[in-house]
Enzyme design. Structure first.
Site, PDB file in Angstrom:
ATOM      1  CB  THR A  67      -1.039  -0.079   1.153  1.00 19.69           C
ATOM      2  OG1 THR A  67      -1.922   1.023   1.023  1.00 19.69           O
ATOM      3  CG2 THR A  67      -0.391  -0.069   2.516  1.00 19.69           C
ATOM      4  CE  LYS A  71      -2.047   0.341  -3.573  1.00 21.89           C
ATOM      5  NZ  LYS A  71      -3.435   0.584  -3.970  1.00 21.89           N
ATOM      6  CG  ASN A  92      -3.271  -4.517  -5.134  1.00 27.56           C
ATOM      7  OD1 ASN A  92      -2.986  -5.440  -5.902  1.00 27.56           O
ATOM      8  ND2 ASN A  92      -4.490  -4.359  -4.649  1.00 27.56           N
ATOM      9  CG  ASP A 107      -6.384  -1.751  -5.789  1.00 28.69           C
ATOM     10  OD1 ASP A 107      -6.776  -2.378  -4.788  1.00 28.69           O
ATOM     11  OD2 ASP A 107      -5.467  -0.901  -5.751  1.00 28.69           O
ATOM     12  N   GLY A 132     -11.972  10.846 -11.833  1.00 28.49           N
ATOM     13  CA  GLY A 132     -10.680  10.683 -11.179  1.00 28.49           C
ATOM     14  C   GLY A 132      -9.648  10.109 -12.135  1.00 28.49           C
ATOM     15  N   GLY A 134      -6.357   9.061 -10.587  1.00 28.50           N
ATOM     16  CA  GLY A 134      -5.298   8.582  -9.698  1.00 28.50           C
ATOM     17  C   GLY A 134      -5.126   7.071  -9.841  1.00 28.50           C
ATOM     18  CB  ALA A 136      -8.606   4.121  -7.087  1.00 27.38           C
ATOM     19  NE  ARG A 161      -3.013  12.084 -10.618  1.00 31.02           N
ATOM     20  CZ  ARG A 161      -3.337  11.953  -9.336  1.00 31.02           C
ATOM     21  NH1 ARG A 161      -4.032  12.894  -8.726  1.00 31.02           N
ATOM     22  NH2 ARG A 161      -2.960  10.903  -8.654  1.00 31.02           N
ATOM     23  N   GLY A 250     -17.697   0.929  -2.169  1.00 29.07           N
ATOM     24  CA  GLY A 250     -16.264   0.633  -2.198  1.00 29.07           C
ATOM     25  C   GLY A 250     -15.874  -0.535  -1.307  1.00 29.07           C
TER      26      GLY A 250
HETATM   27  P1  NDP Z   1      -4.916   9.419  -5.760  1.00 31.02           P
HETATM   28  O1  NDP Z   1      -4.404  10.425  -4.802  1.00 31.02           O
HETATM   29  O2  NDP Z   1      -3.975   8.684  -6.658  1.00 31.02           O
HETATM   30  O3  NDP Z   1      -6.024  10.148  -6.721  1.00 31.02           O
HETATM   31  C1  NDP Z   1      -7.044  10.940  -6.175  1.00 31.02           C
HETATM   32  C2  NDP Z   1      -8.010  11.367  -7.263  1.00 31.02           C
HETATM   33  O4  NDP Z   1      -9.087  12.086  -6.656  1.00 31.02           O
HETATM   34  C3  NDP Z   1      -7.406  12.322  -8.306  1.00 31.02           C
HETATM   35  O5  NDP Z   1      -7.993  12.077  -9.565  1.00 31.02           O
HETATM   36  C4  NDP Z   1      -7.820  13.700  -7.765  1.00 31.02           C
HETATM   37  O6  NDP Z   1      -7.918  14.693  -8.772  1.00 31.02           O
HETATM   38  C5  NDP Z   1      -9.204  13.368  -7.254  1.00 31.02           C
HETATM   39  N1  NDP Z   1      -9.675  14.323  -6.244  1.00 31.02           N
HETATM   40  C6  NDP Z   1      -9.348  14.373  -4.930  1.00 31.02           C
HETATM   41  N2  NDP Z   1     -10.001  15.385  -4.318  1.00 31.02           N
HETATM   42  C7  NDP Z   1     -10.763  15.989  -5.273  1.00 31.02           C
HETATM   43  C8  NDP Z   1     -11.653  17.098  -5.268  1.00 31.02           C
HETATM   44  N3  NDP Z   1     -11.911  17.777  -4.148  1.00 31.02           N
HETATM   45  N4  NDP Z   1     -12.274  17.437  -6.424  1.00 31.02           N
HETATM   46  C9  NDP Z   1     -12.037  16.754  -7.576  1.00 31.02           C
HETATM   47  N5  NDP Z   1     -11.181  15.687  -7.648  1.00 31.02           N
HETATM   48  C10 NDP Z   1     -10.547  15.328  -6.502  1.00 31.02           C
HETATM   49  O7  NDP Z   1      -5.759   8.406  -4.883  1.00 31.02           O
HETATM   50  P2  NDP Z   1      -6.145   6.880  -5.223  1.00 31.02           P
HETATM   51  O8  NDP Z   1      -6.577   6.800  -6.626  1.00 31.02           O
HETATM   52  O9  NDP Z   1      -5.080   5.973  -4.735  1.00 31.02           O
HETATM   53  O10 NDP Z   1      -7.393   6.661  -4.241  1.00 31.02           O
HETATM   54  C11 NDP Z   1      -8.654   7.253  -4.520  1.00 31.02           C
HETATM   55  C12 NDP Z   1      -9.687   6.638  -3.597  1.00 31.02           C
HETATM   56  O11 NDP Z   1      -9.822   5.245  -3.901  1.00 31.02           O
HETATM   57  C13 NDP Z   1      -9.342   6.721  -2.097  1.00 31.02           C
HETATM   58  O12 NDP Z   1     -10.510   7.093  -1.400  1.00 31.02           O
HETATM   59  C14 NDP Z   1      -8.970   5.282  -1.745  1.00 31.02           C
HETATM   60  O13 NDP Z   1      -9.299   4.961  -0.400  1.00 31.02           O
HETATM   61  C15 NDP Z   1      -9.893   4.521  -2.685  1.00 31.02           C
HETATM   62  N6  NDP Z   1      -9.460   3.143  -2.950  1.00 31.02           N
HETATM   63  C16 NDP Z   1     -10.364   2.159  -2.684  1.00 31.02           C
HETATM   64  C17 NDP Z   1     -10.050   0.848  -2.916  1.00 31.02           C
HETATM   65  C18 NDP Z   1     -11.070  -0.197  -2.610  1.00 31.02           C
HETATM   66  O14 NDP Z   1     -10.712  -1.376  -2.629  1.00 31.02           O
HETATM   67  N7  NDP Z   1     -12.316   0.169  -2.343  1.00 31.02           N
HETATM   68  C19 NDP Z   1      -8.744   0.449  -3.462  1.00 31.02           C
HETATM   69  C20 NDP Z   1      -7.872   1.573  -3.752  1.00 31.02           C
HETATM   70  C21 NDP Z   1      -8.234   2.876  -3.484  1.00 31.02           C
HETATM   71  P3  NDP Z   1      -6.627  15.560  -9.206  1.00 31.02           P
HETATM   72  O15 NDP Z   1      -5.854  14.716 -10.182  1.00 31.02           O
HETATM   73  O16 NDP Z   1      -7.237  16.763  -9.841  1.00 31.02           O
HETATM   74  O17 NDP Z   1      -5.887  15.879  -7.947  1.00 31.02           O
END
Ligand code: NDP
Length: 286
Positions: A67, A71, A92, A107, A132, A134, A136, A161, A250
């Site tokens: 984690t 990763k 992961n 994931d 999103g 990121g 996930a 991004r 989730g």
């Molecule tokens: P990252 O930090 O890699 O990405 C976060 C994403 O959220 C980006 O696209 C970011 O946009 C966007 N974001 C965050 N805040 C805002 C906002 N206020 N307005 C608009 N966009 C926003 O995180 P991860 O991808 O690793 O994780 C994302 C979620 O997935 C987490 O909550 C994590 O707990 C969950 N998760 C759940 C899993 C499961 O098994 N259920 C497994 C893995 C993750 P920007 O690029 O513009 O910053």
């Protein structure tokens, strides 16, 4: 039969890691199947990751979860990377094959299993929108592309991004994928079959945050999914429910990715109910 006091070991390496609930779910599954296996939740700082992987080899450990922040960094320390994990660009889960350590990403696979089995939706031929860009989002999009989704639309606040991820996935998967910048409230297109929040909006402690999406054009069968698992009932899912739309939380994704890990490590079928209940208890939801 001679006594055997040797336990098989699996670990989760991360930093911070203390609040990661996966161990509760995996230990419950080992116990339910009568396996003398242990799941250790271990704090590993970035500089010690190479030692941690060497330790896995020295201890003959059966596998691991990685984690934050490991990763991507773990990849260079493994012997092989599964093709879909290579597409995601992140690992992961590590499994052992003889003396080899193989990197996997469960994931996106966990997400897909939830969509198929819990929600009863086959993504093949479906039009998908993912909020999103990121880690996930990338895992979910990769598996949806491999599952034959007809069209993928990525919506992200940070334009660079989002564009970078979309052009990379387009070149690697040849999936029909498109990017839209996220400004103000985003209107879901009426032909969307599957909408996924893959941002961290609504994640504890910011539980009152609401994903700024207008669902008014959604057709009645559009499945709404959230990757946020704490809390499982996000304001986004509650808004979708109020419109009568089917939802998938989730927690399902987290349980299914854990089940896939369990199956890769032990070769046994994972006990879904036991794992889901243990996870809910660990998160204080029962
Ligand atoms: P990252 O930090 O890699 O990405 C976060 C994403 O959220 C980006 O696209 C970011 O946009 C966007 N974001 C965050 N805040 C805002 C906002 N206020 N307005 C608009 N966009 C926003 O995180 P991860 O991808 O690793 O994780 C994302 C979620 O997935 C987490 O909550 C994590 O707990 C969950 N998760 C759940 C899993 C499961 O098994 N259920 C497994 C893995 C993750 P920007 O690029 O513009 O910053």
């Amino acid at each position: 039969m001679p006594a055997n006091f040797k336990a098989e070991l699996v670990a989760c390496f991360g930093q911070p890691v203390a609040e990661n609930p996966t161990g509760a779910m995996q230990e419950a599954a080992f116990a339910a199947l009568g396996l003398n296996w242990r799941y250790l939740t271990v704090e590993v700082p970035p500089a010690k990751l190479p030692d941690a992987i060497r330790g896995m080899r020295a201890f003959g450990m059966r596998g691991a979860n990685l984690t934050i922040p490991h990763k991507v960094a773990v990849i260079e320390h493994l012997d092989r990377i599964a093709p879909d994990a290579a597409l995601v660009g992140a690992v992961n889960t590590v499994r052992r094959e003889g003396d080899l350590l193989i990197g996997e990403n469960t994931d996106g696979k966990g997400f897909l299993r939830g969509v198929r089995t819990t929600a009863g939706v086959d993504p093949k031929g479906k039009r998908v929108a993912v909020l999103g860009a990121g880690g996930a989002a990338r895992a979910v999009l990769t598996e949806l592309a491999l599952a034959g989704a007809a069209h993928l639309l990525v919506v992200n606040r940070s334009i660079q991004r989002g564009e970078d991820m979309v052009s990379d996935l387009a070149s690697k998967t040849r999936a029909p994928i498109e990017f839209q910048p996220w400004r103000d409230t985003w209107q879901v297109p009426e032909d969307t079959d599957l909408l996924v929040n893959a941002t961290s909006i609504g994640l504890y402690p910011d539980v009152n945050a609401l994903v700024p999406v207008d669902l008014s054009a959604a057709h009645a069968g559009m499945l709404v999914c959230d990757v946020v698992f704490n809390p499982p009932e996000t304001r986004f899912l509650a808004a979708a429910r109020r419109r009568g739309l089917p939802v998938l939380d989730g927690l399902a994704m987290l349980v299914f990715q854990g089940m896939i890990g369990f199956e890769l490590w032990t070769g046994r079928q994972a006990p879904e109910t036991v794992m889901a209940q243990a996870l809910r208890a660990a998160l204080g939801l029962v």
